[in-house]
Design an enzyme around this catalytic site. Structure first.
Site, short mmCIF file in Angstrom:
data_model
loop_
_atom_site.label_atom_id
_atom_site.label_comp_id
_atom_site.label_asym_id
_atom_site.label_seq_id
_atom_site.Cartn_x
_atom_site.Cartn_y
_atom_site.Cartn_z
N GLN A 63 -3.38 7.55 91.76
CA GLN A 63 -4.28 7.26 90.03
C GLN A 63 -3.25 7.56 89.35
OE1 GLN A 63 -8.58 7.29 90.74
NE2 GLN A 63 -8.35 8.90 89.34
N ALA A 64 -3.03 6.98 88.08
CA ALA A 64 -2.49 7.85 86.49
C ALA A 64 -3.82 6.78 85.50
CB ALA A 64 -0.95 6.99 87.19
N TYR A 65 -3.07 7.84 84.67
CA TYR A 65 -3.82 7.95 82.90
C TYR A 65 -2.09 7.07 81.67
CZ TYR A 65 -7.58 9.13 85.45
OH TYR A 65 -8.88 8.48 86.74
N LEU A 66 -2.91 5.69 81.45
CA LEU A 66 -3.02 5.63 79.98
C LEU A 66 -2.84 5.99 79.38
CD1 LEU A 66 -1.86 1.95 81.70
CD2 LEU A 66 -0.49 3.93 81.70
N ASP A 101 0.28 9.40 81.09
CA ASP A 101 0.41 10.72 80.83
C ASP A 101 0.08 11.65 82.20
OD1 ASP A 101 1.33 9.67 78.36
OD2 ASP A 101 -0.21 9.38 77.54
#
Length: 151
Positions: free
Chosen positions: A26-29, A76
């Site tokens: 998972q990654a965060y925008l 980010d």
């Protein structure tokens, strides 16, 4: 609405590999508000999470693999990778035990979701659970994605 408690784990349960698991990336925008993309095995999601600690809004939308890959390039911070094990509890509850990969190897977090706030507040964790970090933003995955030291 998501209602959950979160705990640090200092020792993994025996025979952990016998429980169902999912590989998660998972990654965060965005982290305020939280906008996350997640790959869970071969499923892809975009998630919005509102403000809050134990109780907060959460919306999940399906993504295609291509959309996930495109958005991942715009994320980010760190892309987090972990294995989530699903351990049953009484009353139809489930422990979601996250075993993180680098750079957070050795970090183990358990989350339990509840149907009501009253049930969450009355929850007595298993003896093998460590500190309750429900109200510590240091252990939110969105914070971990920044790469800043926990504590």
């Amino acid at each position: 609405m998501e209602i959950e408690r979160k705990y640090l784990i200092h020792q993994l349960p025996k025979e952990l590999e016998t429980f169902p698991s999912r590989k998660i990336q998972q990654a965060y925008l965005c982290v305020n508000p939280v906008v996350r993309i997640r790959r869970q095995n071969d499923d892809y999601y975009l998630t919005y999470k509102g403000k809050g600690m134990m109780v907060r809004e959460e919306y999940n939308l399906p993504l295609t693999k291509e959309a996930y890959q495109h958005l991942k390039e715009k994320a980010d911070g760190l892309v987090l990778s972990k294995t989530r094990y699903l351990l049953p509890l009484p009353n139809d509850l489930t422990i979601e035990l996250d075993v993180f990969d680098a750079p957070y190897e050795g970090l183990w977090l358990a989350e339990v979701e509840f149907p009501t706030e009253d049930e969450a507040n009355a929850f007595v964790p298993p003896a093998w659970f460590g500190e309750d970090v429900t109200f510590s933003s240091a252990y939110h995955n969105s914070t971990l994605s920044s790469g800043k030291k926990r504590g």
